[in-house]
Motif scaffolding. Structure first.
Motif, PDB file in Angstrom:
ATOM      1  N   GLU A  50      37.541  22.107  36.677  1.00 19.25           N
ATOM      2  CA  GLU A  50      38.426  22.123  37.841  1.00 19.25           C
ATOM      3  C   GLU A  50      38.741  23.536  38.316  1.00 19.25           C
ATOM      4  O   GLU A  50      39.053  23.751  39.494  1.00 19.25           O
ATOM      5  CB  GLU A  50      39.727  21.395  37.505  1.00 19.25           C
ATOM      6  N   HIS A  51      38.707  24.500  37.409  1.00 18.82           N
ATOM      7  CA  HIS A  51      39.043  25.885  37.753  1.00 18.82           C
ATOM      8  C   HIS A  51      38.034  26.817  37.110  1.00 18.82           C
ATOM      9  O   HIS A  51      37.540  26.543  36.012  1.00 18.82           O
ATOM     10  CB  HIS A  51      40.458  26.233  37.279  1.00 18.82           C
ATOM     11  N   ARG A  52      37.752  27.923  37.783  1.00 19.35           N
ATOM     12  CA  ARG A  52      36.808  28.897  37.258  1.00 19.35           C
ATOM     13  C   ARG A  52      37.379  30.299  37.380  1.00 19.35           C
ATOM     14  O   ARG A  52      38.014  30.647  38.383  1.00 19.35           O
ATOM     15  CB  ARG A  52      35.476  28.830  38.009  1.00 19.35           C
ATOM     16  N   LEU A  53      37.138  31.081  36.367  1.00 21.15           N
ATOM     17  CA  LEU A  53      37.469  32.494  36.376  1.00 21.15           C
ATOM     18  C   LEU A  53      36.197  33.270  36.668  1.00 21.15           C
ATOM     19  O   LEU A  53      35.161  33.020  36.048  1.00 21.15           O
ATOM     20  CB  LEU A  53      38.037  32.905  35.014  1.00 21.15           C
ATOM     21  N   THR A  54      36.255  34.205  37.623  1.00 16.97           N
ATOM     22  CA  THR A  54      35.098  35.045  37.922  1.00 16.97           C
ATOM     23  C   THR A  54      35.527  36.512  37.918  1.00 16.97           C
ATOM     24  O   THR A  54      36.727  36.835  37.938  1.00 16.97           O
ATOM     25  CB  THR A  54      34.487  34.711  39.296  1.00 16.97           C
ATOM     26  N   VAL A  55      34.540  37.379  37.927  1.00 13.23           N
ATOM     27  CA  VAL A  55      34.827  38.818  38.001  1.00 13.23           C
ATOM     28  C   VAL A  55      35.596  39.144  39.279  1.00 13.23           C
ATOM     29  O   VAL A  55      36.403  40.075  39.310  1.00 13.23           O
ATOM     30  CB  VAL A  55      33.515  39.627  37.920  1.00 13.23           C
ATOM     31  N   ASP A  56      35.363  38.369  40.331  1.00 14.11           N
ATOM     32  CA  ASP A  56      36.040  38.606  41.611  1.00 14.11           C
ATOM     33  C   ASP A  56      37.548  38.441  41.517  1.00 14.11           C
ATOM     34  O   ASP A  56      38.280  38.863  42.420  1.00 14.11           O
ATOM     35  CB  ASP A  56      35.507  37.639  42.673  1.00 14.11           C
ATOM     36  N   ASP A  57      38.032  37.825  40.450  1.00  9.00           N
ATOM     37  CA  ASP A  57      39.463  37.567  40.293  1.00  9.00           C
ATOM     38  C   ASP A  57      40.224  38.731  39.636  1.00  9.00           C
ATOM     39  O   ASP A  57      41.446  38.657  39.483  1.00  9.00           O
ATOM     40  CB  ASP A  57      39.690  36.319  39.423  1.00  9.00           C
ATOM     41  N   LEU A  58      39.519  39.793  39.237  1.00 10.83           N
ATOM     42  CA  LEU A  58      40.114  40.802  38.376  1.00 10.83           C
ATOM     43  C   LEU A  58      40.479  42.091  39.116  1.00 10.83           C
ATOM     44  O   LEU A  58      39.711  42.589  39.942  1.00 10.83           O
ATOM     45  CB  LEU A  58      39.152  41.149  37.236  1.00 10.83           C
ATOM     46  N   ILE A  59      41.642  42.624  38.797  1.00  8.57           N
ATOM     47  CA  ILE A  59      42.052  43.970  39.198  1.00  8.57           C
ATOM     48  C   ILE A  59      42.345  44.743  37.916  1.00  8.57           C
ATOM     49  O   ILE A  59      43.081  44.261  37.050  1.00  8.57           O
ATOM     50  CB  ILE A  59      43.293  43.949  40.115  1.00  8.57           C
ATOM     51  N   TRP A  60      41.780  45.929  37.802  1.00  5.75           N
ATOM     52  CA  TRP A  60      41.875  46.733  36.577  1.00  5.75           C
ATOM     53  C   TRP A  60      42.918  47.829  36.740  1.00  5.75           C
ATOM     54  O   TRP A  60      42.713  48.763  37.505  1.00  5.75           O
ATOM     55  CB  TRP A  60      40.509  47.335  36.284  1.00  5.75           C
ATOM     56  N   PRO A  61      44.059  47.739  36.044  1.00  7.52           N
ATOM     57  CA  PRO A  61      45.057  48.822  36.095  1.00  7.52           C
ATOM     58  C   PRO A  61      44.626  49.990  35.200  1.00  7.52           C
ATOM     59  O   PRO A  61      44.150  49.790  34.074  1.00  7.52           O
ATOM     60  CB  PRO A  61      46.335  48.177  35.541  1.00  7.52           C
ATOM     61  N   MET A  62      44.810  51.226  35.700  1.00 11.09           N
ATOM     62  CA  MET A  62      44.463  52.435  34.959  1.00 11.09           C
ATOM     63  C   MET A  62      45.612  53.435  35.038  1.00 11.09           C
ATOM     64  O   MET A  62      46.366  53.454  36.018  1.00 11.09           O
ATOM     65  CB  MET A  62      43.208  53.086  35.539  1.00 11.09           C
ATOM     66  N   PHE A  63      45.703  54.294  34.020  1.00  8.29           N
ATOM     67  CA  PHE A  63      46.755  55.304  33.951  1.00  8.29           C
ATOM     68  C   PHE A  63      46.134  56.697  34.081  1.00  8.29           C
ATOM     69  O   PHE A  63      45.151  57.016  33.399  1.00  8.29           O
ATOM     70  CB  PHE A  63      47.522  55.190  32.636  1.00  8.29           C
ATOM     71  N   VAL A  64      46.720  57.529  34.953  1.00 12.31           N
ATOM     72  CA  VAL A  64      46.171  58.849  35.255  1.00 12.31           C
ATOM     73  C   VAL A  64      47.034  59.941  34.616  1.00 12.31           C
ATOM     74  O   VAL A  64      48.269  59.883  34.677  1.00 12.31           O
ATOM     75  CB  VAL A  64      46.117  59.091  36.778  1.00 12.31           C
ATOM     76  N   ILE A  65      46.362  60.951  34.033  1.00 13.24           N
ATOM     77  CA  ILE A  65      47.062  62.119  33.482  1.00 13.24           C
ATOM     78  C   ILE A  65      46.434  63.394  34.031  1.00 13.24           C
ATOM     79  O   ILE A  65      45.319  63.392  34.545  1.00 13.24           O
ATOM     80  CB  ILE A  65      47.023  62.167  31.938  1.00 13.24           C
ATOM     81  N   GLU A  66      47.162  64.495  33.876  1.00 13.49           N
ATOM     82  CA  GLU A  66      46.656  65.808  34.261  1.00 13.49           C
ATOM     83  C   GLU A  66      45.553  66.248  33.306  1.00 13.49           C
ATOM     84  O   GLU A  66      45.477  65.794  32.167  1.00 13.49           O
ATOM     85  CB  GLU A  66      47.786  66.838  34.234  1.00 13.49           C
TER      86      GLU A  66
END
Length: 362
Positions: A50-66
């Motif tokens: 009934e439901h599918r997970l795909t790569v299109d569903d993903l947002i990748w949070p990242m952390f930035v440093i100096e």
């Protein structure tokens, strides 16, 4: 039975009402009906999923440093690192190769750059602005989400400006508008106000329109709860230290939502949509799947959920201890968001989940 008026995006269902659903058909009886038949083989399970997970569903949070060529592990988030801008660019390229459509950037701001007025948030050369420009300059075609909130930049760790012990709503909105314009100029494709100030979406949308950023999307953290699951994230951006330095000012409950409330979330979503939000977010995710369901069914707009740092950390820690099958619980938890009605998920599992999904697809 009295007919019900259709629910519009700005008219959520009345308190306690659920959207109408078709009545289930008769289940039949055993042995004529054997529900296990369609579950008996992998191919048949795929046919009736009934439901599918795909790569299109993903947002990748990242952390930035100096710095340059830096990768700093975050102890409370096993497997997640703070990355210098050059490594953020490399990770953005990795995301494209994996098929991930968007990334979200969060800064670790050095303590010396934090201030009561959050002035580093308006600096066109701050970490997230430099990272966004670097990704665009590299020609990497990926959506960039930048958070609109002041907590990574304030000396007290709050999402807004403080006057005494109170978060000043309207003064904070002025600051958030300045931050939004700086981020839009740097190349942000999606601005994500996570501050929970009243009226900020409308003010940001007006400023974007006035300054020519008519195609910049707003993903509103419309239902952001005052949750205990944010701890590792606060470590990652450095706000846990500033919040801990002033115990009397640590509480965010005057602006983030009460975990006891569900109907209030619908009012928050309705307000943000009326003010010009394109996308809606619920945060946290796993403990608030009922909110994801109510929002997605009531408003029928793209609804996102954030699998937050504490949710990631507890699954990863249990997997590292050998108590859970890491990949299995990762995929099950992400599928649960889709089952609840999420159009997409912000998750620190994104690159790993994408690799698993790509392997399945191959």
């Amino acid at each position: 039975m009295k007919s019900r008026q259709p629910v519009t995006p700005l008219q959520p269902a009345a308190r306690g009402e659920a959207p109408e659903r078709a009545a289930p058909t008769a289940a039949g009886s055993y042995p004529s009906v054997r529900l296990r038949r369609v579950r008996s083989t992998r191919w048949s399970r795929r046919l009736v999923a009934e439901h599918r997970l795909t790569v299109d569903d993903l947002i990748w949070p990242m952390f930035v440093i100096e710095g340059s060529n830096k990768r700093v592990p975050i102890a409370s988030m096993p497997g997640v690192e703070r990355l210098s801008v050059d490594n953020i660019v490399a990770s953005a390229e990795q995301a494209v190769q994996l098929g991930i459509p968007a990334i979200a950037l969060f800064p670790y701001t050095e303590p010396k750059l934090r201030s009561d007025d959050a002035r580093e948030a308006f600096n066109p050369e701050n970490l997230v602005c430099r990272a966004a420009r670097a990704i665009k300059a590299a020609g990497i075609e990926i959506g960039i989400v930048l958070d609109v909130a002041l907590d990574p930049y304030t000396s007290h760790g709050h999402d807004g400006l403080m006057r005494g012990t109170e978060i000043a709503n309207d003064e904070t909105i002025e600051a958030l508008v300045r931050q939004s314009l700086v981020q839009a100029e740097a190349g942000a494709d999606i601005l994500a106000p996570s501050d929970m100030m009243d009226g900020r979406v409308g003010a940001i949308r007006t400023a974007l329109e006035t300054n020519g950023y008519v195609n910049t999307l707003i993903m509103a953290y419309a239902a952001k709860y005052a949750s205990a699951f944010y701890g590792p994230f606060r470590d990652a951006v450095g706000s846990s230290m500033t919040l801990a330095s002033s115990p009397e000012k640590r509480d965010k409950r005057s602006y983030q939502m009460d975990p006891a409330n569900s109907d209030e979330a619908l009012r928050e979503v309705a307000m943000d949509l009326a003010e010009g939000a394109d996308l809606i977010m619920v945060k946290p995710g796993m403990a608030y799947l009922d909110i994801v369901r109510r929002v997605s069914e009531t408003f029928r707009v793209p609804t996102f959920a954030y699998q937050v740092s504490g949710e990631y950390a507890m699954l990863q820690a249990a997997a590292n201890a050998g108590w859970l099958d890491g990949d299995a619980v990762m995929m099950e938890s992400l599928l649960a968001f889709k089952r609840a009605g999420a159009a997409g998920i912000l998750t620190y599992f994104a690159p790993r989940a994408a690799a698993v999904l790509n392997e399945i697809r191959a």
